[in-house]
Design a protein around this motif. Structure first.
Motif, short mmCIF file in Angstrom:
data_model
loop_
_atom_site.label_atom_id
_atom_site.label_comp_id
_atom_site.label_asym_id
_atom_site.label_seq_id
_atom_site.Cartn_x
_atom_site.Cartn_y
_atom_site.Cartn_z
N LEU A 31 0.82 -1.21 0.00
CA LEU A 31 0.00 0.00 0.00
C LEU A 31 0.86 1.26 0.00
N ALA A 32 1.92 1.26 0.80
CA ALA A 32 2.83 2.41 0.84
C ALA A 32 3.52 2.58 -0.52
N ALA A 33 3.94 1.46 -1.12
CA ALA A 33 4.61 1.52 -2.42
C ALA A 33 3.68 2.04 -3.51
N ILE A 34 2.44 1.62 -3.49
CA ILE A 34 1.47 2.09 -4.49
C ILE A 34 1.30 3.60 -4.37
N HIS A 35 1.15 4.08 -3.15
CA HIS A 35 0.97 5.52 -2.93
C HIS A 35 2.22 6.29 -3.36
N SER A 36 3.37 5.81 -2.95
CA SER A 36 4.64 6.46 -3.30
C SER A 36 4.86 6.47 -4.81
N ASP A 37 4.63 5.34 -5.44
CA ASP A 37 4.83 5.21 -6.89
C ASP A 37 3.92 6.17 -7.65
N ARG A 38 2.68 6.28 -7.21
CA ARG A 38 1.74 7.19 -7.87
C ARG A 38 2.23 8.63 -7.78
N LEU A 39 2.65 9.05 -6.59
CA LEU A 39 3.13 10.42 -6.42
C LEU A 39 4.39 10.68 -7.24
N VAL A 40 5.33 9.75 -7.23
CA VAL A 40 6.56 9.90 -8.00
C VAL A 40 6.23 10.03 -9.49
N ASN A 41 5.41 9.12 -10.01
CA ASN A 41 5.05 9.17 -11.43
C ASN A 41 4.35 10.47 -11.81
N GLU A 42 3.44 10.93 -10.96
CA GLU A 42 2.72 12.18 -11.24
C GLU A 42 3.67 13.37 -11.29
N GLU A 43 4.57 13.45 -10.32
CA GLU A 43 5.49 14.59 -10.27
C GLU A 43 6.51 14.55 -11.40
N LEU A 44 7.02 13.38 -11.73
CA LEU A 44 7.95 13.27 -12.85
C LEU A 44 7.25 13.63 -14.15
N ALA A 45 6.02 13.16 -14.33
CA ALA A 45 5.27 13.46 -15.56
C ALA A 45 5.03 14.96 -15.69
N SER A 124 15.69 17.35 -6.74
CA SER A 124 14.92 18.25 -5.88
C SER A 124 13.45 17.83 -5.84
N LEU A 125 12.90 17.54 -7.00
CA LEU A 125 11.50 17.13 -7.09
C LEU A 125 11.26 15.85 -6.29
N LEU A 126 12.15 14.87 -6.43
CA LEU A 126 11.97 13.60 -5.73
C LEU A 126 12.20 13.74 -4.23
N ALA A 127 13.05 14.67 -3.82
CA ALA A 127 13.22 14.94 -2.39
C ALA A 127 11.91 15.49 -1.80
N GLU A 128 11.24 16.34 -2.57
CA GLU A 128 9.94 16.87 -2.12
C GLU A 128 8.91 15.76 -2.00
N VAL A 129 8.87 14.87 -3.00
CA VAL A 129 7.93 13.74 -2.94
C VAL A 129 8.25 12.86 -1.74
N GLU A 130 9.52 12.60 -1.52
CA GLU A 130 9.91 11.77 -0.38
C GLU A 130 9.47 12.43 0.93
N ASN A 131 9.59 13.74 1.03
CA ASN A 131 9.13 14.44 2.24
C ASN A 131 7.63 14.27 2.44
N VAL A 132 6.88 14.28 1.37
CA VAL A 132 5.43 14.09 1.46
C VAL A 132 5.12 12.65 1.90
N VAL A 133 5.75 11.69 1.24
CA VAL A 133 5.46 10.28 1.54
C VAL A 133 5.89 9.92 2.96
#
Length: 160
Positions: A31-45, A124-133
């Protein structure tokens, strides 16, 4: 809950979850991986990038120019998929190909200045996502989680 009783969620909280589900590590990890993966993909896109772009650029940035087969081994991206990733990055001016002087049948891939700029933006973008997750965790808990996840990945033989 650790006492084996189901979560007793209030009407304003999420629905109660069966204790056996709440305490099943593999389910929680999924569940954590699904949430994290979704956020990473959205921000990279949002900036026109994909996870594989980041993996290739980060690898080139850290280890220097490499063949496509070496990049495939280092990133875990299948060779046939690597060709498409390199094509996308080359079309965007983020990497360049040059013949390998030791083996003219092989190309050496190098990151360009534009690719360097992108990797810094993606870091930088992925550091922000990691902070959110990882927001609910303090710094030492984040380090411990990273250490534990790396141990799982290493144990199961998956390239990081």
């Amino acid at each position: 809950m650790s006492d084996g009783t189901p979560d007793m969620a209030s009407s304003t909280d999420r629905p109660a979850t069966a204790a056996r589900l709440r305490n099943l590590g593999t389910r929680l990890l999924s569940l954590a991986a699904i949430h994290s993966d979704r956020l990473v993909n959205e921000e990279l896109a949002r900036v026109g990038a994909r996870k594989w772009h980041y993996a290739v650029l980060a690898t080139l940035d850290e280890f220097g120019p490499a063949s496509q087969s070496e990049l495939s081994r280092r990133t875990g991206i299948h060779r046939s998929d690597m060709v498409a990733v390199i094509n996308e990055l080359a079309d965007q001016g983020r990497v360049e190909r040059s013949p390998n002087p030791a083996d003219r049948r092989q190309n050496i891939i190098a990151v360009t200045e534009q690719g360097h700029r992108l990797i810094l933006e993606l870091d930088s973008l992925l550091a922000e996502v990691e902070n959110v997750v990882l927001a609910p965790l303090n710094p030492s808990e984040r380090e411990e989680l990273t250490r534990l996840l790396a141990a799982l990945v290493d144990h199961h033989g998956r390239s990081m």
